[in-house]
Design a protein around this motif. Structure first.
Motif, PDB file in Angstrom:
ATOM      1  N   ILE A 125       0.152  -1.058   0.168  1.00  0.00           N
ATOM      2  CA  ILE A 125       0.108  -0.061  -0.011  1.00  0.00           C
ATOM      3  C   ILE A 125       0.640   1.004   0.287  1.00  0.00           C
ATOM      4  O   ILE A 125       2.024   1.224   0.928  1.00  0.00           O
ATOM      5  CB  ILE A 125      -0.800  -0.083   0.906  1.00  0.00           C
ATOM      6  N   ASP A 126       0.377   2.180  -0.749  1.00  0.00           N
ATOM      7  CA  ASP A 126       1.538   3.296  -0.234  1.00  0.00           C
ATOM      8  C   ASP A 126       0.516   4.428  -1.805  1.00  0.00           C
ATOM      9  O   ASP A 126      -0.755   4.642  -1.833  1.00  0.00           O
ATOM     10  CB  ASP A 126       1.969   3.460  -2.117  1.00  0.00           C
ATOM     11  N   ALA A 127       0.821   5.954  -0.834  1.00  0.00           N
ATOM     12  CA  ALA A 127      -0.275   7.088  -0.914  1.00  0.00           C
ATOM     13  C   ALA A 127      -0.053   7.980  -2.050  1.00  0.00           C
ATOM     14  O   ALA A 127      -0.774   8.740  -2.946  1.00  0.00           O
ATOM     15  CB  ALA A 127       0.139   7.988   0.473  1.00  0.00           C
ATOM     16  N   ASP A 128       0.936   7.081  -2.452  1.00  0.00           N
ATOM     17  CA  ASP A 128       1.594   7.896  -4.173  1.00  0.00           C
ATOM     18  C   ASP A 128       0.286   7.446  -4.892  1.00  0.00           C
ATOM     19  O   ASP A 128       0.659   5.828  -5.805  1.00  0.00           O
ATOM     20  CB  ASP A 128       2.908   7.652  -4.482  1.00  0.00           C
ATOM     21  N   PRO A 129      -0.675   7.880  -5.393  1.00  0.00           N
ATOM     22  CA  PRO A 129      -1.646   7.442  -6.652  1.00  0.00           C
ATOM     23  C   PRO A 129      -0.574   6.925  -8.087  1.00  0.00           C
ATOM     24  O   PRO A 129      -0.661   6.361  -8.792  1.00  0.00           O
ATOM     25  CB  PRO A 129      -2.369   8.719  -7.423  1.00  0.00           C
ATOM     26  N   ALA A 132       0.145   3.081  -7.625  1.00  0.00           N
ATOM     27  CA  ALA A 132      -0.953   2.597  -7.935  1.00  0.00           C
ATOM     28  C   ALA A 132      -1.059   1.762  -9.270  1.00  0.00           C
ATOM     29  O   ALA A 132      -1.263   1.886 -10.036  1.00  0.00           O
ATOM     30  CB  ALA A 132      -2.348   2.658  -7.651  1.00  0.00           C
ATOM     31  N   GLN A 142      -1.631  -0.782  -4.159  1.00  0.00           N
ATOM     32  CA  GLN A 142      -2.558  -0.044  -4.242  1.00  0.00           C
ATOM     33  C   GLN A 142      -2.711   0.862  -3.340  1.00  0.00           C
ATOM     34  O   GLN A 142      -1.422   0.902  -2.424  1.00  0.00           O
ATOM     35  CB  GLN A 142      -3.722  -1.234  -3.418  1.00  0.00           C
ATOM     36  N   HIS A 143      -3.648   1.822  -3.252  1.00  0.00           N
ATOM     37  CA  HIS A 143      -3.947   3.427  -2.822  1.00  0.00           C
ATOM     38  C   HIS A 143      -4.496   2.880  -1.377  1.00  0.00           C
ATOM     39  O   HIS A 143      -4.679   1.899  -0.892  1.00  0.00           O
ATOM     40  CB  HIS A 143      -4.594   3.631  -3.995  1.00  0.00           C
ATOM     41  N   THR A 144      -3.793   3.877  -0.379  1.00  0.00           N
ATOM     42  CA  THR A 144      -3.691   4.058   0.925  1.00  0.00           C
ATOM     43  C   THR A 144      -5.355   4.448   0.606  1.00  0.00           C
ATOM     44  O   THR A 144      -6.209   3.780   1.744  1.00  0.00           O
ATOM     45  CB  THR A 144      -2.821   5.162   1.447  1.00  0.00           C
ATOM     46  N   ASP A 145      -5.964   4.402   0.117  1.00  0.00           N
ATOM     47  CA  ASP A 145      -7.637   4.715   0.124  1.00  0.00           C
ATOM     48  C   ASP A 145      -8.631   3.852   0.142  1.00  0.00           C
ATOM     49  O   ASP A 145      -8.942   3.492   1.114  1.00  0.00           O
ATOM     50  CB  ASP A 145      -8.281   5.611  -1.137  1.00  0.00           C
ATOM     51  N   ASP A 146      -7.627   2.571  -0.172  1.00  0.00           N
ATOM     52  CA  ASP A 146      -8.167   1.121   0.301  1.00  0.00           C
ATOM     53  C   ASP A 146      -7.708   0.430   0.932  1.00  0.00           C
ATOM     54  O   ASP A 146      -8.256  -1.011   1.494  1.00  0.00           O
ATOM     55  CB  ASP A 146      -7.954   0.467  -1.226  1.00  0.00           C
TER      56      ASP A 146
END
Lengths: 254, 254
Positions: A125-129, A132, A142-146
């Motif tokens: 998981i990473d915050a950088d789009p 993704a 995958q993005h942090t949103d999930d």
DNA sequence: TGCTGTGAATCGCTTCACAGCC
DNA sequence: GGCTGTGAAGCGATTCACAGCA
């Protein structure tokens, strides 16, 4: 401290001392190596040397697990591998997520030592789009949103934080809220967690600072000390037979 | 063990306990943060909270360094930063080499926490000829063949090993022969070194295994325990106020 | 005889509690 | 009055040394 001594009295881990738990993985590694060489049995002396501890300590450690040796002979390698694995909980599958896929996160994702011990990297998981979808170690980031969904879908209870320090507490809070109860923290911050959550910290710069302290001492002693003896031709020594621990990371058992 | 008790009796570190040394970097980090916020003084209670330890321990730790506080007031932040830095040997420049520039080595090379603490990455070394000359974190990677020369030319006394396990002992031997006396080992092996050389070990998979042990215990207790209470809404707790350490890495002081 | 398993001794760290100073 | 500095008590881990068993 926050709680006014909620710390369960001593029922804690039903016997096995923390210090012993911390050495079990060490023994396990040495035993696995012996197992691969098809060595059937090993004495406390031999195994202790391989693990870099002294044999009395090893025997005492094993005595907490039970009487798994044979007097006059030693320990059965395969049997002991099994017993220690079981005790450590490595006979089951532990899905882990790694949050923060920078250099360190990528290194962790690629680290072979996990898979071989029952740990499965369930997600990155990473915050950088921009990250993704990009695969790292064969796993798409995958993005942090999930984050919450990923944790729940995979039944993850162990999280690894490899984000910058500034993001660590927030990530930690979300992991915990989603159900993670064990965290391995590589960010140089003190994480605050609710009771019942274990945190272990690995701090690269702290390790170096501790080395620097001793290095400085050596320099002083060499200059001022009686014998200006260089530590060149000295007897060999298993490095792991080390002083009293005093290391920073540790587990607080709920 | 190799030597039959060459371990110097107690003269060791002229007082400062290992456990205290291991916490000094923690205090230093908290103090640096305060310093950046221009906080002039801090009480043992406040600083302890920031560092994640209890205040009695912190005061005891500082008492080994000297009497740097003011009763009724607290500690002068700047002064304490200086004193701890000096004690840890961070007021001088420590050139370090990193051997093994894989994912982990690259992560270490890029890690900001080093430079800010007096550690300077003097060189990156890798056995892969294809890596030679390639810059990582702005520093060109050099080939292992030149290891000895690099150590000597740069006066390096601290080496970081981030190679695969199989190469670690050999690299270690060469580092030591070339004059390195402190080693931070990331390879999952027990390194054997001569007396007078310090080794600290960081082992990623061991940390996870220790977490797994406690995680397993939680699962058992939850099932069998009287109250099936989830650790959800519990009082917050500074994670660093952790149990007895029992961590594996440590320093053996010559 | 040889090696494990373990009580007992020891050591070092942590915590308590309060005297001492600002 | 408030907070540091520290003897003393407490506690956990390590080490010793040997009894017990194969």
């Amino acid at each position: 401290m926050a709680t006014g001594r909620t710390h369960r009295p001593a029922t804690r881990s039903r016997g096995i001392p923390e210090a012993t738990v911390a050495r079990l993985p060490l023994y396990l590694r040495a035993l696995t190596a012996l197992s691969e060489r098809s060595v059937p049995t090993v004495s406390s002396e031999e195994l202790a040397a391989a693990a870099g501890v002294n044999s009395a300590k090893l025997r005492k450690d094993f005595s907490y697990l039970g009487s798994y040796g044979t007097r006059g002979v030693g320990y059965d390698v395969e049997y002991l591998v099994y017993q220690i694995s079981r005790e450590l909980g490595l006979t089951q599958d532990w899905p882990v997520v790694i949050v923060g896929i920078g250099n360190l996160g990528a290194a962790l994702a690629n680290y072979g030592g996990f898979a071989s011990r029952g740990f499965r990297v369930a997600a990155l998981i990473d915050a950088d789009p921009a990250m993704a979808g990009k695969p790292v170690a064969g796993i798409p980031v995958q993005h942090t949103d999930d984050l919450e969904k990923i944790i729940e879908d995979n039944g993850v209870s162990i999280g690894v934080i490899a984000t910058p320090a500034g993001a660590a507490q927030q990530v930690c809070d979300r992991l915990v809220a989603a159900g993670v109860t064990s965290i391995l923290n590589f960010a140089p911050t003190v994480l605050s967690v609710p009771d019942g959550v274990d945190v272990r910290k690995v701090d690269l710069s702290i390790e170096l600072q501790i080395l620097a302290f001793h290095e400085q001492r050596k320099a002083v002693e060499e200059g001022a000390g009686a014998d200006g003896a260089h530590p060149a031709a000295a007897p060999r020594k298993e490095s792991a037979e080390q002083g009293p621990d005093g290391d920073v990371p540790a587990v607080m058992p709920a």
